[in-house]
Design an enzyme around this catalytic site. Sequence first.
Site, PDB file in Angstrom:
ATOM      1  NE  ARG A  96      -3.858   0.427   1.822  1.00  0.00           N
ATOM      2  CZ  ARG A  96      -4.861   0.803   2.596  1.00  0.00           C
ATOM      3  NH1 ARG A  96      -5.230  -0.213   3.459  1.00  0.00           N
ATOM      4  NH2 ARG A  96      -5.124   1.885   2.418  1.00  0.00           N
TER       5      ARG A  96
ATOM      6  CE1 TYR B   5     -11.707  12.669  -5.279  1.00  0.00           C
ATOM      7  CE2 TYR B   5     -11.735  14.044  -3.565  1.00  0.00           C
ATOM      8  CZ  TYR B   5     -12.017  12.851  -4.151  1.00  0.00           C
ATOM      9  OH  TYR B   5     -12.736  12.051  -3.212  1.00  0.00           O
TER      10      TYR B   5
ATOM     11  CG  MET C 263      -8.953  15.625   0.495  1.00  0.00           C
ATOM     12  SD  MET C 263     -10.284  14.587   1.167  1.00  0.00           S
ATOM     13  CE  MET C 263     -11.241  15.264   2.573  1.00  0.00           C
ATOM     14  CG  ASN C 264      -7.052  21.675   2.866  1.00  0.00           C
ATOM     15  OD1 ASN C 264      -6.136  21.092   2.543  1.00  0.00           O
ATOM     16  ND2 ASN C 264      -7.469  22.873   2.577  1.00  0.00           N
TER      17      ASN C 264
HETATM   18  O1  76R Z   1      -6.630   2.600   5.186  1.00  0.00           O
HETATM   19  C1  76R Z   1      -7.364   1.880   4.978  1.00  0.00           C
HETATM   20  O2  76R Z   1      -8.185   1.205   4.441  1.00  0.00           O
HETATM   21  C2  76R Z   1      -8.267   2.202   6.753  1.00  0.00           C
HETATM   22  C3  76R Z   1      -9.293   3.156   6.514  1.00  0.00           C
HETATM   23  C4  76R Z   1      -8.937   4.223   5.783  1.00  0.00           C
HETATM   24  C5  76R Z   1      -8.109   5.642   6.234  1.00  0.00           C
HETATM   25  C6  76R Z   1      -7.337   5.637   7.431  1.00  0.00           C
HETATM   26  C7  76R Z   1      -9.589   4.722   4.582  1.00  0.00           C
HETATM   27  C8  76R Z   1     -10.370   4.000   3.743  1.00  0.00           C
HETATM   28  N1  76R Z   1      -9.160   6.043   4.287  1.00  0.00           N
HETATM   29  C9  76R Z   1      -8.307   6.406   5.279  1.00  0.00           C
HETATM   30  C10 76R Z   1      -7.614   7.622   5.370  1.00  0.00           C
HETATM   31 MN1  76R Z   1      -9.934   7.150   2.672  1.00  0.00          MN
HETATM   32  N2  76R Z   1     -10.693   8.234   1.375  1.00  0.00           N
HETATM   33  C11 76R Z   1     -10.707   9.739   1.120  1.00  0.00           C
HETATM   34  C12 76R Z   1     -11.266  10.016   0.134  1.00  0.00           C
HETATM   35  O3  76R Z   1     -14.274  12.430  -1.416  1.00  0.00           O
HETATM   36  C13 76R Z   1     -14.362  12.238  -0.330  1.00  0.00           C
HETATM   37  O4  76R Z   1     -15.074  12.644   0.636  1.00  0.00           O
HETATM   38  C14 76R Z   1     -12.815  12.156   0.469  1.00  0.00           C
HETATM   39  C15 76R Z   1     -11.817  11.522  -0.416  1.00  0.00           C
HETATM   40  C16 76R Z   1     -11.933   8.924  -0.646  1.00  0.00           C
HETATM   41  C17 76R Z   1     -12.831   8.918  -1.890  1.00  0.00           C
HETATM   42  C18 76R Z   1     -11.528   7.718   0.210  1.00  0.00           C
HETATM   43  C19 76R Z   1     -11.684   6.554  -0.166  1.00  0.00           C
HETATM   44  N3  76R Z   1      -9.074   8.671   3.446  1.00  0.00           N
HETATM   45  C20 76R Z   1      -8.125   8.846   4.359  1.00  0.00           C
HETATM   46  C21 76R Z   1      -7.752  10.155   4.579  1.00  0.00           C
HETATM   47  C22 76R Z   1      -6.418  10.595   5.569  1.00  0.00           C
HETATM   48  C23 76R Z   1      -7.431  11.261   6.785  1.00  0.00           C
HETATM   49  C24 76R Z   1      -6.631  11.623   8.059  1.00  0.00           C
HETATM   50  O5  76R Z   1      -5.453  11.111   8.130  1.00  0.00           O
HETATM   51  O6  76R Z   1      -7.190  12.554   8.659  1.00  0.00           O
HETATM   52  C25 76R Z   1      -8.196  10.918   3.631  1.00  0.00           C
HETATM   53  C26 76R Z   1      -8.032  12.507   3.321  1.00  0.00           C
HETATM   54  C27 76R Z   1      -9.288  10.100   2.975  1.00  0.00           C
HETATM   55  C28 76R Z   1     -10.053  10.431   1.740  1.00  0.00           C
HETATM   56  N4  76R Z   1     -10.907   5.572   1.871  1.00  0.00           N
HETATM   57  C29 76R Z   1     -11.008   4.081   2.483  1.00  0.00           C
HETATM   58  C30 76R Z   1     -11.380   5.472   0.744  1.00  0.00           C
HETATM   59  C31 76R Z   1     -11.713   4.159   0.538  1.00  0.00           C
HETATM   60  C32 76R Z   1     -12.242   3.415  -0.887  1.00  0.00           C
HETATM   61  C33 76R Z   1     -11.421   3.385   1.524  1.00  0.00           C
HETATM   62  C34 76R Z   1     -11.570   1.614   1.615  1.00  0.00           C
HETATM   63  C35 76R Z   1     -10.496   1.427   1.425  1.00  0.00           C
HETATM   64  C36 76R Z   1     -10.168  -0.395   1.454  1.00  0.00           C
HETATM   65  O7  76R Z   1     -10.666  -0.796   2.532  1.00  0.00           O
HETATM   66  O8  76R Z   1      -9.767  -0.824   0.615  1.00  0.00           O
END
Ligand code: 76R
Length: 252
Positions: free
Chosen positions: A134, A148, A150-151
């Site tokens: 990963r 995109y 983001m914040n």
């Molecule tokens: O890593 C992991 O699978 C564990 C759960 C997880 C984390 C920690 C996870 C799962 N994400 C994490 C962190 Mn995410 N993610 C986004 C977006 O458009 C929006 O509303 C947000 C943009 C999408 C589309 C997305 C998809 N994720 C984060 C972080 C860091 C946050 C922090 O540290 O504060 C951001 C900014 C973010 C944003 N996320 C998933 C997905 C998807 C599809 C998953 C499931 C992944 C899987 O289980 O394979």
Amino acid sequence: MNEAALTLEGWYALHDFRSLDWTTWTAADDEERAVALEELHAFMQEWGPVEEAKEGSSAVYSIVGQKADFVMMFLRESLEALNALETAFNKIAFAQYTTKAYSYVSIVELSNYAAGGSAGDGSDPMLNPHVAARLKPILPQAKHICFYPMNKKRELADNWYMLDMDKRRELMHSHGLIGRGYAGKVKQIITGSVGFDDWEWGVTLFAEDALQFKKLVYEMRFDEVSARYGEFGPFYVGNLLTEESFEELLKL
Ligand code: 76R
């Protein structure tokens, strides 16, 4: 001070968006265009061995709409390697027929919210093959890309960074559940960009069916992490370019 989430970092990322200058491209003669295509071919030929040596991954997508015409996405071991790539591109003849549209610098990031907030057992996380895959992901060459930046909000009433760890973990759990519903349909690569670029994260999504981007992003808008705390930059969506389809696109 509030507890920061622990993060693991992998490859550095450059999303390099360019536009085609059709005026100069169509004004060039056949030989000039042939030289440009040959140099583009040679530039792209270098990506395969880098991936085979597990030192990075690369992909190129056309961009739909007027924000850019194509994006080269590079994952590499260092900022120097990314810098060398953009400079190498700028030097090839083909670059003279392009203009810079946008770029984004970040690094592949995993946070410890899902790991229960623990700092781990002290062992090198790269020894865990799931974590390693990963942090240093091979780009899937899926048909479509969506990118995109983001914040997370830092306003008085809604400040992500003032929430305690347990609350953030709880919210991220719900975020992860929605994401997991798209397993097999959308692959996401989250790259951190605090200190590197204008937003806090880059979100890069890959899918065979572009509609799944809309479904996923829309569903997440109703989830508290995005609904309350998400702030979004410009969206770029596009289609996979192979060397062949890139040449086809450039054909007059
Ligand atoms: O890593 C992991 O699978 C564990 C759960 C997880 C984390 C920690 C996870 C799962 N994400 C994490 C962190 Mn995410 N993610 C986004 C977006 O458009 C929006 O509303 C947000 C943009 C999408 C589309 C997305 C998809 N994720 C984060 C972080 C860091 C946050 C922090 O540290 O504060 C951001 C900014 C973010 C944003 N996320 C998933 C997905 C998807 C599809 C998953 C499931 C992944 C899987 O289980 O394979």
